[in-house]
Enzyme design. Structure first.
Site, PDB file in Angstrom:
ATOM      1  N   GLY A 142      -1.086  -0.403  -6.055  1.00 17.06           N
ATOM      2  CA  GLY A 142      -0.533  -0.282  -4.697  1.00 17.06           C
ATOM      3  C   GLY A 142       0.461  -1.384  -4.364  1.00 17.06           C
ATOM      4  N   GLU A 146      -3.711   2.042 -12.720  1.00 17.55           N
ATOM      5  CA  GLU A 146      -4.733   2.946 -12.179  1.00 17.55           C
ATOM      6  C   GLU A 146      -5.505   3.706 -13.238  1.00 17.55           C
ATOM      7  OE1 GLU A 146      -1.774   2.467 -10.872  1.00 17.55           O
ATOM      8  OE2 GLU A 146      -1.938   2.301  -8.700  1.00 17.55           O
TER       9      GLU A 146
HETATM   10  N1  CAA Z   1      -8.841  -5.163  -5.016  1.00 19.54           N
HETATM   11  C1  CAA Z   1      -9.801  -6.000  -4.563  1.00 19.54           C
HETATM   12  N2  CAA Z   1      -9.963  -7.258  -4.990  1.00 19.54           N
HETATM   13  C2  CAA Z   1      -9.102  -7.701  -5.933  1.00 19.54           C
HETATM   14  C3  CAA Z   1      -8.078  -6.884  -6.457  1.00 19.54           C
HETATM   15  C4  CAA Z   1      -7.966  -5.557  -5.956  1.00 19.54           C
HETATM   16  N3  CAA Z   1      -6.985  -4.715  -6.355  1.00 19.54           N
HETATM   17  N4  CAA Z   1      -7.409  -7.586  -7.397  1.00 19.54           N
HETATM   18  C5  CAA Z   1      -7.987  -8.805  -7.442  1.00 19.54           C
HETATM   19  N5  CAA Z   1      -9.012  -8.886  -6.565  1.00 19.54           N
HETATM   20  C6  CAA Z   1      -9.908 -10.010  -6.307  1.00 19.54           C
HETATM   21  C7  CAA Z   1     -10.920 -10.176  -7.417  1.00 19.54           C
HETATM   22  O1  CAA Z   1     -12.014  -9.295  -7.235  1.00 19.54           O
HETATM   23  C8  CAA Z   1     -11.292 -11.622  -7.248  1.00 19.54           C
HETATM   24  O2  CAA Z   1     -12.179 -11.744  -6.156  1.00 19.54           O
HETATM   25  P1  CAA Z   1     -13.584 -12.565  -6.321  1.00 19.54           P
HETATM   26  O3  CAA Z   1     -13.111 -13.980  -6.549  1.00 19.54           O
HETATM   27  O4  CAA Z   1     -14.245 -12.354  -5.000  1.00 19.54           O
HETATM   28  O5  CAA Z   1     -14.269 -11.985  -7.481  1.00 19.54           O
HETATM   29  C9  CAA Z   1      -9.978 -12.276  -6.818  1.00 19.54           C
HETATM   30  O6  CAA Z   1      -9.159 -11.221  -6.312  1.00 19.54           O
HETATM   31  C10 CAA Z   1      -9.235 -12.926  -7.969  1.00 19.54           C
HETATM   32  O7  CAA Z   1      -9.066 -11.955  -8.982  1.00 19.54           O
HETATM   33  P2  CAA Z   1      -9.450 -12.226 -10.525  1.00 19.54           P
HETATM   34  O8  CAA Z   1     -10.587 -13.183 -10.625  1.00 19.54           O
HETATM   35  O9  CAA Z   1      -9.596 -10.898 -11.192  1.00 19.54           O
HETATM   36  O10 CAA Z   1      -8.109 -12.953 -11.007  1.00 19.54           O
HETATM   37  P3  CAA Z   1      -7.536 -13.015 -12.488  1.00 19.54           P
HETATM   38  O11 CAA Z   1      -6.443 -14.022 -12.465  1.00 19.54           O
HETATM   39  O12 CAA Z   1      -8.615 -13.168 -13.493  1.00 19.54           O
HETATM   40  O13 CAA Z   1      -6.882 -11.548 -12.739  1.00 19.54           O
HETATM   41  C11 CAA Z   1      -5.579  -9.623 -12.096  1.00 19.54           C
HETATM   42  C12 CAA Z   1      -5.770 -11.155 -11.955  1.00 19.54           C
HETATM   43  C13 CAA Z   1      -5.128  -9.294 -13.512  1.00 19.54           C
HETATM   44  C14 CAA Z   1      -4.487  -9.209 -11.120  1.00 19.54           C
HETATM   45  C15 CAA Z   1      -6.920  -8.906 -11.788  1.00 19.54           C
HETATM   46  O14 CAA Z   1      -7.407  -9.390 -10.550  1.00 19.54           O
HETATM   47  C16 CAA Z   1      -6.811  -7.405 -11.687  1.00 19.54           C
HETATM   48  O15 CAA Z   1      -6.713  -6.725 -12.703  1.00 19.54           O
HETATM   49  N6  CAA Z   1      -6.836  -6.865 -10.432  1.00 19.54           N
HETATM   50  C17 CAA Z   1      -6.865  -5.443 -10.207  1.00 19.54           C
HETATM   51  C18 CAA Z   1      -5.505  -4.815 -10.449  1.00 19.54           C
HETATM   52  C19 CAA Z   1      -5.587  -3.304 -10.242  1.00 19.54           C
HETATM   53  O16 CAA Z   1      -6.300  -2.598 -10.946  1.00 19.54           O
HETATM   54  N7  CAA Z   1      -4.815  -2.805  -9.257  1.00 19.54           N
HETATM   55  C20 CAA Z   1      -4.792  -1.393  -8.948  1.00 19.54           C
HETATM   56  C21 CAA Z   1      -5.728  -1.102  -7.826  1.00 19.54           C
HETATM   57  S1  CAA Z   1      -5.962   0.630  -7.576  1.00 19.54           S
HETATM   58  C22 CAA Z   1      -4.621   1.141  -6.717  1.00 19.54           C
HETATM   59  O17 CAA Z   1      -3.764   0.358  -6.311  1.00 19.54           O
HETATM   60  C23 CAA Z   1      -4.595   2.606  -6.480  1.00 19.54           C
HETATM   61  C24 CAA Z   1      -3.502   3.130  -5.647  1.00 19.54           C
HETATM   62  O18 CAA Z   1      -2.374   3.280  -6.079  1.00 19.54           O
HETATM   63  C25 CAA Z   1      -3.799   3.628  -4.328  1.00 19.54           C
END
Ligand code: CAA
Length: 260
Positions: free
Chosen positions: A112, A135
């Site tokens: 997103g 995704e």
């Molecule tokens: N939603 C909610 N929380 C999120 C988030 C997300 N998309 N991305 C990161 N966070 C949170 C983590 O849960 C974490 O919180 P806690 O400390 O409470 O556990 C905090 O942010 C820090 O994140 P990480 O510890 O994971 O940080 P990192 O440096 O190890 O990794 C990252 C960074 C690679 C960006 C990893 O956070 C990640 O892969 N995030 C998710 C990315 C993702 O899959 N995005 C797509 C979402 S779905 C979508 O967007 C659908 C749509 O089109 C409608």
């Protein structure tokens, strides 16, 4: 309005919106969406001298790491479709906003977050920015028009690859693909966006709004972009700013536009 998850500041006729959920990597939750909706439908249009908008993320790590995955619990087909539809509506508001909107991408721009950046009219990436549509890792498609706008910006082949592999790409690759307009030193994204908006701010505001409309019309399957351009050209020919622009050219001076 007092926002809970956005910080909105104004300077030199430019609004800067900062998504302020640094600890969640600025993930786009319901509050962020309703506040963006409020800005682009109420607060932004009410600003008399607004020449443009910058959207960025709080902190140094993320622009926005996607939709808030923690809000996905309990989703069923009906709720997921409503979530997706709502995201589409808010991002359409950004895309159709009559002032230029630039994403200053200061870090992760995923899911997103990438979709939000793509809904803006231009994108400036800091050197550490990362883009991707992960995704499929979650068992989903993008839900905020990532499958559509990524094709518009970089073409079908590369869009298909990024969407299917969920690969994350660096700022330089995003530039070479045409996903971003400029790559700047980390921390300089907002300044570069501001420089561009200041330049656009010297142009005729009604013409700027019509250019945005005409470019968007090209991608609107229900519209005829060519026809839209003809009509826009005609409408603008009767504006005070057109008279001033043409007069200033002849008089070899800078035009002073009023947005009329
Ligand atoms: N939603 C909610 N929380 C999120 C988030 C997300 N998309 N991305 C990161 N966070 C949170 C983590 O849960 C974490 O919180 P806690 O400390 O409470 O556990 C905090 O942010 C820090 O994140 P990480 O510890 O994971 O940080 P990192 O440096 O190890 O990794 C990252 C960074 C690679 C960006 C990893 O956070 C990640 O892969 N995030 C998710 C990315 C993702 O899959 N995005 C797509 C979402 S779905 C979508 O967007 C659908 C749509 O089109 C409608």
């Amino acid at each position: 309005m007092d926002y809970q998850s956005l910080i909105v500041t104004y300077e030199d006729g430019i609004a800067t919106i900062t998504i302020n959920r640094e600890r969640a990597l600025n993930a786009l939750n319901k509050v962020v969406f309703s506040e963006l909706r409020h800005f682009f439908s109420v607060e932004g249009p009410a600003q008399e001298n607004l020449s443009g908008v910058i959207i960025t993320g709080a902190g140094e790590k993320a622009f926005a790491a996607g939709a808030d995955i923690k809000e996905f619990a309990g989703l069923n087909a009906e709720k997921a479709m409503a979530l997706s539809q709502y995201g589409h509506e808010v991002f359409f508001m950004i895309e159709q906003f009559p002032k230029p909107v630039i994403a200053a991408v200061n870090g992760f721009s995923l899911g997103g977050g990438c979709e939000l950046a793509m809904a803006c009219h231009m994108r400036i990436a800091g050197a550490k920015a990362r883009f991707g549509q992960p995704e499929v890792n979650l068992g989903l498609t993008p839900g905020y028009a990532g499958t559509q706008r990524l094709i518009q910006l970089i073409g079908k082949s590369k869009a298909m690859e990024l969407l299917l592999t969920a690969d994350m790409i660096k700022a330089d690759e995003a530039l070479s693909l045409g996903l971003v307009n400029h790559v700047v030193e980390q921390g300089e994204e907002v300044a570069k966006a501001k420089e561009i908006l200041m330049k656009i701010g010297t142009k005729a505001p009604l013409a700027v709004a019509k250019v945005i409309e005409c470019v968007n019309a090209y991608f609107d399957k229900t519209a005829d972009g060519f026809e839209h351009e003809v009509k826009s050209f005609g409408l603008l020919a009767e504006t005070e700013d057109f008279v001033e622009g043409a007069k200033a050219f002849v008089e070899k001076r800078k035009a002073v536009f009023k947005g009329k």
